[in-house]
Design a protein around this motif. Sequence first.
Motif, PDB file in Angstrom:
ATOM      1  N   LEU A 426      50.354  38.088  32.688  1.00  0.00           N
ATOM      2  CA  LEU A 426      50.630  37.495  31.384  1.00  0.00           C
ATOM      3  C   LEU A 426      49.329  37.224  30.633  1.00  0.00           C
ATOM      4  O   LEU A 426      49.142  37.733  29.526  1.00  0.00           O
ATOM      5  CB  LEU A 426      51.435  36.199  31.564  1.00  0.00           C
ATOM      6  CG  LEU A 426      51.718  35.500  30.227  1.00  0.00           C
ATOM      7  CD1 LEU A 426      52.608  36.371  29.354  1.00  0.00           C
ATOM      8  CD2 LEU A 426      52.372  34.136  30.439  1.00  0.00           C
ATOM      9  N   TRP A 427      48.441  36.470  31.240  1.00  0.00           N
ATOM     10  CA  TRP A 427      47.218  36.111  30.523  1.00  0.00           C
ATOM     11  C   TRP A 427      46.300  37.305  30.254  1.00  0.00           C
ATOM     12  O   TRP A 427      45.789  37.431  29.145  1.00  0.00           O
ATOM     13  CB  TRP A 427      46.485  34.974  31.236  1.00  0.00           C
ATOM     14  CG  TRP A 427      47.247  33.692  31.061  1.00  0.00           C
ATOM     15  CD1 TRP A 427      47.888  32.980  32.018  1.00  0.00           C
ATOM     16  CD2 TRP A 427      47.495  33.010  29.833  1.00  0.00           C
ATOM     17  NE1 TRP A 427      48.530  31.888  31.489  1.00  0.00           N
ATOM     18  CE2 TRP A 427      48.308  31.884  30.139  1.00  0.00           C
ATOM     19  CE3 TRP A 427      47.148  33.244  28.495  1.00  0.00           C
ATOM     20  CZ2 TRP A 427      48.741  30.979  29.165  1.00  0.00           C
ATOM     21  CZ3 TRP A 427      47.576  32.342  27.527  1.00  0.00           C
ATOM     22  CH2 TRP A 427      48.365  31.241  27.866  1.00  0.00           C
ATOM     23  N   VAL A 430      47.760  39.052  27.288  1.00  0.00           N
ATOM     24  CA  VAL A 430      47.550  38.292  26.046  1.00  0.00           C
ATOM     25  C   VAL A 430      46.103  38.441  25.590  1.00  0.00           C
ATOM     26  O   VAL A 430      45.828  38.740  24.423  1.00  0.00           O
ATOM     27  CB  VAL A 430      47.894  36.797  26.266  1.00  0.00           C
ATOM     28  CG1 VAL A 430      47.429  35.960  25.080  1.00  0.00           C
ATOM     29  CG2 VAL A 430      49.390  36.638  26.489  1.00  0.00           C
ATOM     30  N   ALA A 431      45.182  38.285  26.538  1.00  0.00           N
ATOM     31  CA  ALA A 431      43.766  38.348  26.187  1.00  0.00           C
ATOM     32  C   ALA A 431      43.393  39.725  25.649  1.00  0.00           C
ATOM     33  O   ALA A 431      42.705  39.852  24.630  1.00  0.00           O
ATOM     34  CB  ALA A 431      42.914  38.005  27.407  1.00  0.00           C
ATOM     35  N   SER A 432      43.881  40.794  26.323  1.00  0.00           N
ATOM     36  CA  SER A 432      43.465  42.123  25.874  1.00  0.00           C
ATOM     37  C   SER A 432      44.113  42.482  24.541  1.00  0.00           C
ATOM     38  O   SER A 432      43.501  43.134  23.708  1.00  0.00           O
ATOM     39  CB  SER A 432      43.754  43.187  26.938  1.00  0.00           C
ATOM     40  OG  SER A 432      45.059  43.071  27.405  1.00  0.00           O
ATOM     41  N   LEU A 433      45.345  42.023  24.324  1.00  0.00           N
ATOM     42  CA  LEU A 433      45.979  42.295  23.032  1.00  0.00           C
ATOM     43  C   LEU A 433      45.275  41.546  21.908  1.00  0.00           C
ATOM     44  O   LEU A 433      45.102  42.088  20.806  1.00  0.00           O
ATOM     45  CB  LEU A 433      47.463  41.933  23.087  1.00  0.00           C
ATOM     46  CG  LEU A 433      48.301  42.944  23.898  1.00  0.00           C
ATOM     47  CD1 LEU A 433      49.751  42.477  24.005  1.00  0.00           C
ATOM     48  CD2 LEU A 433      48.233  44.332  23.277  1.00  0.00           C
ATOM     49  N   SER A 434      44.840  40.319  22.190  1.00  0.00           N
ATOM     50  CA  SER A 434      44.090  39.592  21.149  1.00  0.00           C
ATOM     51  C   SER A 434      42.794  40.335  20.836  1.00  0.00           C
ATOM     52  O   SER A 434      42.395  40.456  19.675  1.00  0.00           O
ATOM     53  CB  SER A 434      43.731  38.178  21.585  1.00  0.00           C
ATOM     54  OG  SER A 434      44.681  37.675  22.457  1.00  0.00           O
ATOM     55  N   PHE A 458      41.973  45.134  29.425  1.00  0.00           N
ATOM     56  CA  PHE A 458      43.054  44.688  30.294  1.00  0.00           C
ATOM     57  C   PHE A 458      42.619  44.732  31.766  1.00  0.00           C
ATOM     58  O   PHE A 458      42.861  43.795  32.528  1.00  0.00           O
ATOM     59  CB  PHE A 458      44.294  45.562  30.052  1.00  0.00           C
ATOM     60  CG  PHE A 458      45.412  45.291  31.008  1.00  0.00           C
ATOM     61  CD1 PHE A 458      46.093  44.080  30.973  1.00  0.00           C
ATOM     62  CD2 PHE A 458      45.781  46.242  31.946  1.00  0.00           C
ATOM     63  CE1 PHE A 458      47.125  43.825  31.855  1.00  0.00           C
ATOM     64  CE2 PHE A 458      46.811  45.996  32.833  1.00  0.00           C
ATOM     65  CZ  PHE A 458      47.483  44.783  32.788  1.00  0.00           C
ATOM     66  N   VAL A 459      41.956  45.821  32.143  1.00  0.00           N
ATOM     67  CA  VAL A 459      41.490  45.940  33.526  1.00  0.00           C
ATOM     68  C   VAL A 459      40.519  44.807  33.851  1.00  0.00           C
ATOM     69  O   VAL A 459      40.649  44.119  34.873  1.00  0.00           O
ATOM     70  CB  VAL A 459      40.800  47.300  33.763  1.00  0.00           C
ATOM     71  CG1 VAL A 459      40.268  47.380  35.185  1.00  0.00           C
ATOM     72  CG2 VAL A 459      41.750  48.440  33.493  1.00  0.00           C
ATOM     73  N   VAL A 460      39.546  44.611  32.954  1.00  0.00           N
ATOM     74  CA  VAL A 460      38.530  43.593  33.210  1.00  0.00           C
ATOM     75  C   VAL A 460      39.178  42.214  33.306  1.00  0.00           C
ATOM     76  O   VAL A 460      38.924  41.460  34.251  1.00  0.00           O
ATOM     77  CB  VAL A 460      37.459  43.612  32.105  1.00  0.00           C
ATOM     78  CG1 VAL A 460      36.481  42.468  32.300  1.00  0.00           C
ATOM     79  CG2 VAL A 460      36.722  44.938  32.107  1.00  0.00           C
ATOM     80  N   PHE A 461      40.057  41.908  32.354  1.00  0.00           N
ATOM     81  CA  PHE A 461      40.692  40.588  32.348  1.00  0.00           C
ATOM     82  C   PHE A 461      41.540  40.388  33.592  1.00  0.00           C
ATOM     83  O   PHE A 461      41.555  39.303  34.175  1.00  0.00           O
ATOM     84  CB  PHE A 461      41.545  40.389  31.090  1.00  0.00           C
ATOM     85  CG  PHE A 461      40.721  40.202  29.854  1.00  0.00           C
ATOM     86  CD1 PHE A 461      39.568  39.404  29.870  1.00  0.00           C
ATOM     87  CD2 PHE A 461      41.062  40.817  28.661  1.00  0.00           C
ATOM     88  CE1 PHE A 461      38.797  39.229  28.734  1.00  0.00           C
ATOM     89  CE2 PHE A 461      40.297  40.645  27.521  1.00  0.00           C
ATOM     90  CZ  PHE A 461      39.166  39.856  27.556  1.00  0.00           C
ATOM     91  N   TYR A 465      40.808  37.468  36.061  1.00  0.00           N
ATOM     92  CA  TYR A 465      41.839  36.444  36.190  1.00  0.00           C
ATOM     93  C   TYR A 465      42.250  36.286  37.651  1.00  0.00           C
ATOM     94  O   TYR A 465      42.330  35.163  38.175  1.00  0.00           O
ATOM     95  CB  TYR A 465      43.038  36.836  35.328  1.00  0.00           C
ATOM     96  CG  TYR A 465      44.119  35.782  35.284  1.00  0.00           C
ATOM     97  CD1 TYR A 465      43.884  34.564  34.649  1.00  0.00           C
ATOM     98  CD2 TYR A 465      45.361  36.013  35.852  1.00  0.00           C
ATOM     99  CE1 TYR A 465      44.876  33.594  34.608  1.00  0.00           C
ATOM    100  CE2 TYR A 465      46.351  35.063  35.810  1.00  0.00           C
ATOM    101  CZ  TYR A 465      46.098  33.841  35.191  1.00  0.00           C
ATOM    102  OH  TYR A 465      47.080  32.897  35.146  1.00  0.00           O
ATOM    103  N   ASP A 466      42.448  37.432  38.306  1.00  0.00           N
ATOM    104  CA  ASP A 466      42.847  37.391  39.711  1.00  0.00           C
ATOM    105  C   ASP A 466      41.769  36.724  40.554  1.00  0.00           C
ATOM    106  O   ASP A 466      42.064  35.877  41.411  1.00  0.00           O
ATOM    107  CB  ASP A 466      43.090  38.826  40.204  1.00  0.00           C
ATOM    108  CG  ASP A 466      43.549  38.842  41.640  1.00  0.00           C
ATOM    109  OD1 ASP A 466      44.735  38.553  41.872  1.00  0.00           O
ATOM    110  OD2 ASP A 466      42.719  39.140  42.528  1.00  0.00           O
TER     111      ASP A 466
END
Lengths: 653, 188
Positions: A426-427, A430-434, A458-461, A465-466
């Motif tokens: 989820l996060w 959200v972060a990559s779309l922003s 998205f990959v980086v986030f 995040y993980d």
Amino acid sequence: MTATLGHTAIIMAFLAALCGVVCPIVGSRPGLERYFSFTRTAILSQFVLVTLAAGALIYGLIATDFSIRYVVFNTTRGTPIYYRVTGLWGALEGSLLLWEWILIIFSGLVAWIYRHRQRETMPWVLMVFSIVSAFFLGVIAFVSNPFETISPVPLDGRGLNPLLEDANMMTHPPLLYAGFVGLTVPYAFAIAALIRGKLDEAWIVATRRWTIIAWFFLTAGNLVGAWWSYHVLGWGGYWAWDPVENAAFMPWLPATAFLHSVQVQERRRMLKVWNLSLIIIAFSLTIFGTFLTRSGIISSIHAFSSGPVGSVFLIFLAFVLLASFGLLAFRADLLKGQPELDSMVSRESAFLLNNIVLVSALFTIFLGTIFPLLSEAVAGTQVSVGAPYFNSVTVPLFLLLVFLMGVGPMIAWRRASWDNLKRNFLWPSVASLSLALALFFWRIRDFLPLLGFTLLAFVVFSILYDTGLALRARRRVAGEGILRGLVTLCRRNQRRYGGLVVHLGVVLIVLGIAGSMGYSTEREATLGLKEHLSIGRYLIQFEGLKGTQQPTHFRVEGSFRVFHQGTEWGILSPALKFFPTQQSPIGRAVHRSSPSEDIYLILSGFSDLNQNQATLKVLVRPLVVWIWIGGFVIALGTLLAILPLGKASPEEK
Amino acid sequence: MAWRRLILSVLVIAPVLWLLAFGFTRDARYIHSPLLAKQAAPFTVTLFDGRQVRLEDLRGKAVFLNFWASWCTPCRAEAKDLEAAWQQIKDRNMVFLGVALQDREQDARAFLQEFNITYANGRDESGKIAVDYGVWGIPESFFIDPQGRITYKHVGGIRASLVTAKLQEAASGIVSAKEGKEDYQPIR
């Protein structure tokens, strides 16, 4: 003398390899088991003999023994010692010897590491090594002999191709060969498992580290090749989808697929036939690559000498493919009864999809590479397939792969629950779309680059995040801080975190490729003294021409003062080098890198030296430097995955 | 079952191998020149003796156009042959024109002197003529008929006998089907 010594060593090694092939077959008869032990002796003696032969050729090159034909064509008395040694792989005959040498070093290592383990399998593994080695030794001894003598003995040699006189000569070919040869290890274990009919996970577990190492060498070899092309060849690019480049890249695709799909087999005992097929294909492609570059059947900007070697490689390729898949066909009955996929939303299916994408990419690149042949065979017309085809077909596939790179490592095995998806993605989503939105409003409006950057983010986030979640757990459980927590995590699960770091490296590489593919600009102009041209934020002023006689060539250098947004960056001096033995001058482009973009100067022509006029081509290529940084990150990740840092997991014994 | 699978894998592998083997029957490096039978690109070149030559002014004569450089080894190899060929045909209605590429003036002059070359030679200072003729390596030679069409192209060193023979063909307007190449050496 040196030549006789070298050639004799090769022939004796060839005989030893033949023994290594025959011994396990004899040893499999009841009562003759003692012959099994000779397989290791065969490998060991090949190792000694081939090392002797390679040493002889290196000695011949360093001592400029011009009675050896190969030395004449790959060195001169004026060649620095560094390039005399690298002359070992400056042409076909020596390259084959280098390949064989690396192969036998790998085989020797395997034989030594497993001297007390896998007693039943090892004779067959070593037999496969001996088969491959016998082929190469046969070629070296009888078809393409580096120790061929020449008479009368010339006073001086002809020297290396000037393009090969570069520091990367020390890295690119040996790395690539190490990658190719490294794939022989899992292949040999796979074939041994097929021969014995013991098709559990043992062969995969045994070769896990080898596969990672081979994959790393392959990646590094390709990257260094790209770097070489970028900074020496002077066309401002690093990849041209030339058949020779494709040949080096193609084994990487099934090797990458294999690296992922074996994890599914280890965990879930699925994909057995698939994994065996992948490694057979990966190994075959290393032979195919040499066949392609040495047979001259496809036209390439890389001019390699060709000769009878091509047909010999084709015969061996046929043997490898037919024998390996024949064996697989006979053993397939033993490979039945695998568990099925539980759900399409699971790590298994993510890995499966990753495999499908990689194999599709392999298929399209293979098709594009041999298409000129296909069209001439079928339609009788010549066509050439260029970068537009490869880019348009592979870019979507690779973007999908990037997406999977963000999903695969985080999604649950077997069946991902809605909670699992929400918690992990989820996060990051959200972060990559922003970020995508921000990029869109900033200036990136084209669909593909925007999609690319979003997926990379998205990959980086998702990785950050993980890792963040895991670190928080460490703090709660053991009260560890960020650094301490990271160390613990990496030590406890080296393969996972090593893999994640490799993914970050891949992200950087894709970032560099996306930036330089989508946003490069170039200008060309003929400038008189003190005249300038401007491109983007740069202004380039011509400061004059200079000609100098170098030991091996005449060099014409143009001096250009570079201003970046008004501040002076100093002088860049691209040059043209005129070698007496070459048909056309060789450019020496120069570039200056910064994290955001490279400026790349090519001297494409000039007037008389005293008239001071020069034609200059300037390229501004954004983000290129991240490709090379990504390479280093991959190296770090690989080390993290394979170095014995923490406690080895029990199944690895 | 096993046999079925075996036959299936052979059926997949064999065509690929056949295709690769087929590759040996052809020359991948041969590219049909689009310039053959086309009008030769016009150009003006300043000769080393200061005169200017316009290609259009040579209409009505068969032209042998040779690109070379003093630093190019195969050019040195063919230089004597070219002069010999010129001596044979110079009284006929035929013209030789040498164009030095990517060369320094004094080196080019020294080259002409060394081989006692007497036919017209100039320098392609900007490299534009070579671009128009699609020259990718030197030496490279073009034969142009009296109407200004390219009748034959030769990549690499060329022998005197071939020069005179192809010039004869050019004079009678015979266009060769293929470009030729000789003394072809891959870059090592």
